[in-house]
Design a protein around this motif. Structure first.
Motif, PDB file in Angstrom:
ATOM      1  N   GLU A 590       0.809  -1.214   0.000  1.00 12.16           N
ATOM      2  CA  GLU A 590       0.000   0.000   0.000  1.00 12.16           C
ATOM      3  C   GLU A 590       0.846   1.269   0.000  1.00 12.16           C
ATOM      4  O   GLU A 590       0.616   2.213   0.758  1.00 12.16           O
ATOM      5  CB  GLU A 590      -0.957   0.002   1.196  1.00 12.16           C
ATOM      6  N   GLY A 591       1.872   1.270  -0.884  1.00 18.18           N
ATOM      7  CA  GLY A 591       2.695   2.462  -1.036  1.00 18.18           C
ATOM      8  C   GLY A 591       3.709   2.680   0.052  1.00 18.18           C
ATOM      9  O   GLY A 591       4.318   3.756   0.131  1.00 18.18           O
ATOM     10  N   VAL A 592       3.915   1.701   0.915  1.00 21.06           N
ATOM     11  CA  VAL A 592       4.901   1.812   1.990  1.00 21.06           C
ATOM     12  C   VAL A 592       5.947   0.718   1.798  1.00 21.06           C
ATOM     13  O   VAL A 592       5.600  -0.460   1.652  1.00 21.06           O
ATOM     14  CB  VAL A 592       4.256   1.695   3.378  1.00 21.06           C
ATOM     15  N   SER A 594       8.816  -1.267   3.631  1.00 17.35           N
ATOM     16  CA  SER A 594       9.340  -1.598   4.963  1.00 17.35           C
ATOM     17  C   SER A 594      10.614  -2.405   4.768  1.00 17.35           C
ATOM     18  O   SER A 594      10.607  -3.421   4.065  1.00 17.35           O
ATOM     19  CB  SER A 594       8.318  -2.403   5.766  1.00 17.35           C
ATOM     20  N   HIS A 603      10.732   2.495   7.533  1.00 19.47           N
ATOM     21  CA  HIS A 603       9.549   2.537   6.684  1.00 19.47           C
ATOM     22  C   HIS A 603       9.609   3.787   5.803  1.00 19.47           C
ATOM     23  O   HIS A 603       9.905   4.889   6.288  1.00 19.47           O
ATOM     24  CB  HIS A 603       8.271   2.570   7.530  1.00 19.47           C
ATOM     25  N   THR A 605       7.265   5.858   2.977  1.00 20.54           N
ATOM     26  CA  THR A 605       5.950   6.016   2.358  1.00 20.54           C
ATOM     27  C   THR A 605       6.127   6.672   0.993  1.00 20.54           C
ATOM     28  O   THR A 605       6.467   7.859   0.900  1.00 20.54           O
ATOM     29  CB  THR A 605       5.026   6.870   3.239  1.00 20.54           C
ATOM     30  N   HIS A 607       3.942   7.358  -1.479  1.00 17.29           N
ATOM     31  CA  HIS A 607       2.975   8.332  -1.983  1.00 17.29           C
ATOM     32  C   HIS A 607       2.978   9.623  -1.169  1.00 17.29           C
ATOM     33  O   HIS A 607       2.228  10.551  -1.470  1.00 17.29           O
ATOM     34  CB  HIS A 607       1.557   7.723  -2.007  1.00 17.29           C
ATOM     35  N   LYS A 608       3.823   9.697  -0.134  1.00 17.57           N
ATOM     36  CA  LYS A 608       4.000  10.941   0.621  1.00 17.57           C
ATOM     37  C   LYS A 608       5.450  11.386   0.488  1.00 17.57           C
ATOM     38  O   LYS A 608       6.207  11.443   1.452  1.00 17.57           O
ATOM     39  CB  LYS A 608       3.639  10.742   2.091  1.00 17.57           C
TER      40      LYS A 608
END
Length: 610
Positions: A590-592, A594, A603, A605, A607-608
């Protein structure tokens, strides 16, 4: 090749040992002195400023060794030659006059050496000058006051000239001091760090330029400019707590950036710290850094057969030289000899050598966008976001790789066509399926936080790459989020190792490992994007540390138009310490992203984006 005139097994334990080394370095050049001249001609190649100025540079840089000897009460051999050469070079009526300087003239760089000479050794020097000869010297150096210069560490050169004038009672120019200090204040970043001019790199010039000269000023001008001297000392103390991480236990320093041919100038800051009595580490710690560093360099084949310093890094190598590296340029390294100006009774010489203090495994320097990693027997650095705007030769290799290492150095580009020429170590290189490769150059944005470095870069206008670099234990993890409007080939390299004797290669899907008797360099693919392992061997003289060809483990893959995530893990060091089972693992959900290794976890992210 054993050089004549240089004692390579000098133990460098005492002031007398270092005095012997300084004299040997100076005396190796003395056969090239020209009778009745003020220049030293060492070789047939030159720099962009031409042979005559290059020969004047050679002579002037020897003064960084001559001056501390004089200040410490010892005349160098051939002292009469140095005296006469200065008289001739500053006499407008002499055939060997050094001449009137132009804007951004190399001769202004060399004037700093004369400023220090006048400041700390004017008595033994000027005792041999009559009033007219003193006037000639003052008039020639005075040209530095208002001449146009590059907007970087050069501002300290006219400042050092003014310091010299002050200490030998020659007329000074207070306005020149204020102008040049004000110029440099514009690129002070905080926490002891400068950039080398507006928007310029944070490389060894911050140590061997800004703080080296700043500490000399703080020592010699404390009585007339106490507030500024206090500020310079405070900044140097802050910088020292970061800069100490650039040095390994064996004395080596991380090769990074331009002007690597100045070699042991890498540790000149620590000599200036001792000279100024900067109380940031115990004298024994500072002494240990300086002496171990010089011992390490004496183990490198950096001399020619006559004992003259070559242009190169660990060995003679014109391929890595900048266009301002002339035959005598390496003698700027003599700046480290400033400790010879300290008497035997000084705390530096009285102290017992101490090892480096204990360090955390990872040390982050946000102002320089760097993270230093203290792995046993391997010190390395992650970095992003630096670019030398002057585009000196091999700028990308010297500043823009993902990592630099005391043990494995880095390779320089021999050409962009052909992967073996393209310096793929510690880089992600891309081509439009034509074997012509591009890597990271300038970065649109850089953030250093939470133990990782983020950068955004565009090798083409329609290809955007977001890269995260993070250390996990002794591993280096790289995460790349690519958006491409063109089909590409991609290769990603680990650290380079010597290709002699021939290493063992283990290449398979998603991994490549290069093994020698002592070393392992490995790169693993952690992402679903298929990449295969392979090795590339670079041409000789491409690695800064070893002349033989370099072997580099790679991951190779193909990228279609669209979005891709590439994740890799890199390890290099003692073959006996390598544990492939400790390799980090990565998961994308989901865009993360790890990344996990034992108790270490990070981690990201996607999409950020920062």
């Amino acid at each position: 090749m054993q050089p004549k005139n240089i004692t390579l097994n000098n133990r460098l334990e005492s002031r007398g040992d270092l005095q012997k080394l300084v004299n040997e370095l100076l005396n190796a050049v003395s056969p090239f002195f020209k009778k009745d001249a003020s220049r030293v001609d060492l070789a047939n190649f030159t720099a962009h400023y031409g042979q005559q100025i290059a020969n004047m540079e050679t002579f002037s840089r020897l003064l960084w060794g001559v001056t501390p000897l004089l200040a410490g009460g010892h005349e160098p051999e051939h002292f009469s030659f140095y005296i006469q050469a200065i008289k001739n070079g500053t006499n407008p009526e002499h055939a060997d006059y050094w001449g009137e300087v132009d804007p951004c003239d190399q001769r202004i760089v060399e004037m700093a050496a004369y400023g220090l000479l006048l400041a700390v050794a004017h008595k033994p020097l000027l005792a041999h000058f009559n009033e007219q000869e003193k006037q000639h010297l003052w008039q020639w150096l005075k040209q530095s006051e208002n001449q146009a210069i590059p907007d970087n560490n050069w501002h300290f050169f006219p400042i050092l000239v003014q310091v010299g004038f002050h200490h030998c009672d020659m007329p000074t120019n207070a306005d020149a001091l204020e102008t040049h200090f004000a110029a440099m204040e514009r690129y002070y970043l905080g926490d002891g760090w400068y950039s080398d001019g507006p928007g310029r790199p944070r490389d060894y010039y911050i140590s061997m330029g800004f703080h080296f000269y700043g500490l000399i000023y703080a020592k010699l001008m404390a009585d007339v400019d106490p507030e500024r001297c206090k500020k310079l000392r405070e900044r140097a103390a802050l910088f020292a707590t970061d800069f100490i991480h650039f040095f390994a236990d064996d004395g080596s320093a991380i090769p990074f950036g331009r002007s690597m041919t100045y070699r042991f100038a890498q540790a000149a800051f620590w000599s200036a710290a001792a000279f100024a009595g900067l109380e940031v580490f115990e004298p024994g710690v500072v002494k240990g850094i300086v002496m171990r560093h010089l011992r390490w360099w004496l183990q490198q084949p950096m001399f020619d057969r006559d004992g003259v310093l070559s242009v190169g890094y660990s060995y003679p190598n014109l391929i890595m030289a900048e266009d301002y590296n002339a035959p005598g340029s390496p003698y700027w390294g003599l700046k480290i000899m400033l400790v010879m100006a300290l008497g035997e009774e000084d705390a530096f010489w009285q102290a017992q050598e101490l090892p480096l203090p204990p360090f955390d495994a990872h040390h982050s320097i946000p102002h320089a966008a760097q993270i230093l990693v203290h792995q046993p027997n391997h010190l390395w650095m992650l970095t992003s976001g630096q670019l030398e705007l002057n585009n000196f030769v091999n700028t990308e290799a010297k500043y823009c790789k993902f990592a630099y290492s005391t043990r494995y150095g880095f390779t320089i580009e021999r050409g962009r066509y052909g992967l073996n020429h393209a310096a793929p170590d510690s880089m992600l290189l891309l081509s439009e399926k034509d074997d012509y490769w591009r890597g990271r150059r300038d970065c649109e944005s850089v953030t250093t936080a939470e133990g990782m470095i983020y950068s955004r870069w565009q090798p083409w206008s329609d290809v955007t790459i977001d890269t995260w670099l993070l250390p996990l234990g002794d591993w280096q993890v790289r995460v790349h989020h690519l958006k491409t409007a063109r089909e590409l080939d991609a290769v990603e390299g680990g650290f380079s190792v010597p290709n002699r004797p021939l290493p063992q290669i283990q290449a398979a899907q998603a991994v490549c490992q290069v093994t020698t008797h002592d070393d392992i360099s490995a790169v693993y693919c952690l992402s679903p994007q298929p990449r295969r392992g392979e090795q590339v061997v670079t041409p000789p003289n491409s690695n800064l540390l070893f002349a033989e060809r370099a072997a580099i483990p790679l991951l190779r893959g193909e990228l279609t138009v669209g979005t891709h995530i590439l994740i890799s893990a890199v390890w290099a060091g003692d073959a006996s310490a390598f544990d492939p089972h400790s390799c980090p693992q990565a998961e994308i959900r989901e865009g993360v992203v790890s990344v996990v290794m034992g108790s270490h976890e990070k981690h990201i992210t996607l999409h950020k984006l920062p």
